[in-house]
Design an enzyme around this catalytic site. Structure first.
Site, PDB file in Angstrom:
ATOM      1  CG  ASP A  36      36.007  43.603  23.229  1.00 26.51           C
ATOM      2  OD1 ASP A  36      36.696  44.150  22.355  1.00 26.51           O
ATOM      3  OD2 ASP A  36      36.434  42.689  23.960  1.00 26.51           O
ATOM      4  CE  LYS A  58      31.910  38.017  14.832  1.00 23.28           C
ATOM      5  NZ  LYS A  58      32.216  36.592  14.981  1.00 23.28           N
ATOM      6  CG  MET A 171      30.840  33.352  23.148  1.00 17.27           C
ATOM      7  SD  MET A 171      32.613  33.620  22.833  1.00 17.27           S
ATOM      8  CE  MET A 171      33.344  32.300  23.832  1.00 17.27           C
TER       9      MET A 171
END
Length: 556
Positions: A36, A58, A171
């Site tokens: 990731d 991402k 997050m």
């Protein structure tokens, strides 16, 4: 063929020394690593050279790989008989979608195993000196995803959360204002302490504190960026007592990420063909190819835009795929994270000028032969002085956070920086030590005037640009502008004395010497002898990423 096995591995908060022992062993043995965005390069460096590295994460504001794509890739690689490590930041089962991947593997009959990792939900507060539970102030803790906060139909039970002692939101950088508003609306005291921790346990770590009522404004004012962790509760007050804990985490020496002492045959072949690989990379950088591949693009469309032969360009793109810089698919080609971060011209972390400068000194065999017969020939000069300046600046920007992580300049005001990256160093120094007075001097101006004498002088990346005989006198001048007891810090491409130097460091220096002369390599031993000649000694040296060394010296 029987299927291989997939390991869903948690990489922890980011630093390689905080991996589990099993995670390290799996990385060293795996055939394929699917990783990731938040996986640090120092962790990927643990893999064997022949391992296939596939980025499927991402990157904020750019492309996002679909979860189905990831699951299909895991199954496909396992069915090829490969040992696959699916590497995730933190713990794979805590907001890492590891449960979905395990479910998919089970449905398709693929053997798998879950290897837990230390979640940033616990590591980030610990890094900032915050104990999420404490006998006197916190007997309960909840871990929540910040993504839920801005959803119209959020499943978050704000009323229940408002009554829990310590709240940890992952997050939540872009939703901190909504989180705070919801908790206050559901009864939480606006004066409750709060903290946001960016890049825990890594270079770039920053901590912003405030209250539930002020933390959103503090985060915006400070420019905190993801990844970051929000902590709310009385436990945050412990930071004032615990934030000065002494860490002994170290990075692997930079050389460990490259070649082992006895290269395997495939590594020898790779080194022998590296010249063509350098030319391919040089072409891609010179034509700004990576800048055009932030989104999917076919070889035909790219060839048309650049006025190039389609088949030839397709070969170049496939070479870049094999080098791990670009990914290929049905839609064409696009950058992997490494290219988006270091090779795109507009990226804040770009190394494009430095790579172009290195490539400009690829020496042909005829030039190497003349150099070995005659030594440096008259008229050797830097053919790209502007590019040299750009290269030196971007390398200094890359190294600056690593260098400052090793220093404590606060008690040594004023300080003088001589060399490259002055503006960026000044920016970082102002963030870390707001009261520190800093004078800077361009590499061409020697020690400058400044406001000396100084408590510390940092020479940044000057060795490569010096002519023969220039560096030694520069050291003596730097020592001469220091206060009694002042320290001299030298960050440069010094060669350590305790091990073999990285081949890319020696080979790139050799190419520069052949093509343009300049100062020869300096080992730490040579530096010690030069300093000793005018009464100084090396007191400490540490490896810095990029094949460089940070050396500290003081008067005898």
């Amino acid at each position: 063929m029987p299927p291989g096995k997939v390991y869903l591995v948690g990489a922890g908060p980011g630093h390689p020394e905080l991996l589990t022992v099993k995670a390290v062993k799996l990385l060293e043995a795996s055939d394929v690593i699917i990783y990731d965005r938040l996986i640090q390069e120092e962790i990927l460096a643990l893999a064997k050279p022949s391992a296939e590295r596939i980025y499927l994460g991402k990157s904020v504001g750019i492309h996002e790989s679909r979860q189905e794509e990831i699951c299909e890739m895991l199954v496909r690689k396992a069915r090829e008989g490969q040992m696959v490590v699916r590497l995730k930041g933190g713990d794979p089962f805590l907001f890492g979608r590891g449960g979905e991947e395990a479910e998919y593997l089970a449905e398709h009959g693929i053997p798998f195993e879950v290897v837990p990792g230390v979640s940033s939900a616990l590591a980030a507060p610990a890094s900032a000196g915050i104990a999420v539970t404490h006998r006197d102030s916190a007997s309960s803790v909840a871990i929540v995803t910040g993504h839920e906060a801005n959803r119209d139909h959020s499943r978050t039970n704000w009323a229940a959360l408002a009554g829990i002692d310590t709240l940890v939101f992952l997050m939540a950088v872009h939703t901190v204002d909504r989180v705070a508003a919801e908790l206050i609306a559901h009864g939480r005291d606006p004066e409750t302490p709060a903290a946001m921790i960016q890049m825990a346990f890594w270079h770039g770590e920053r901590v912003v504190t405030g209250t539930l009522g002020t933390i959103a404004a503090e985060v915006e004012r400070s420019g905190i960026e993801p990844p970051a962790t929000l902590v709310i509760g009385e436990a945050v007050r412990l930071r004032e007592k615990l934030k000065h804990s002494q860490r002994d985490l170290r990075r692997r020496p930079d050389r460990a990420a490259h070649f082992e002492p006895a290269p395997a045959p495939d590594q020898l072949l790779r080194m022998a063909s590296a010249g063509m690989g350098s030319q391919v990379l040089r072409f891609a950088l010179a034509t700004s190819l990576f800048d055009r591949l932030e989104e999917w693009c076919t070889a035909s469309a790219l060839a048309s835009a650049l006025g190039l032969n389609r088949l030839g360009l397709a070969e170049v793109l496939e070479c870049l795929v094999s080098m791990g810089l670009v990914e290929g698919g049905e839609q064409g080609y696009r950058n992997l994270e490494l290219a988006s971060r270091y090779l795109v011209e507009s990226s804040p972390q770009t190394l494009r000028p430095a790579l172009l400068y290195q490539a400009a000194h690829l020496a042909p065999l005829s030039a190497v032969g003349r150099y070995l017969l005659n030594g440096r020939e008259g008229g050797a000069h830097d053919e790209a002085p502007g590019l040299h300046r750009q290269a030196s600046e971007c390398l200094a920007r890359y190294a600056a956070p690593f260098v400052l992580e090793k220093l404590d300049l606060e008690p040594r005001s004023p300080a003088l920086l001589v060399g490259w990256g002055a503006d960026y160093y000044r920016e970082l120094l102002a963030q870390r030590w707001p009261g520190l007075k800093v004078a800077t001097s361009d590499p061409s101006n020697g020690m400058g005037n400044g406001d000396g004498p100084f408590g510390a002088v940092l020479l940044s990346g000057l060795l490569e640009g010096c002519e023969r005989g220039e560096y030694g006198p520069m050291l003596q001048r730097a020592a001469g502008v220091l206060k009694p007891g002042g320290l001299l810090f030298l960050h440069d491409s010094f060669i350590g004395t305790e091990s073999t130097a990285p081949p890319e460091l020696l080979l790139s220096a050799f190419g520069r010497h052949v093509m343009r002369g300049g100062s020869r390599n300096w080992s730490v031993a040579r530096l010690e002898a030069e300093l000793g000649a005018f009464g100084w000694r090396v007191t400490q040296r540490e490896s810095i990423p990029g094949g460089t060394q940070l050396v500290t010296a003081s008067a005898l």
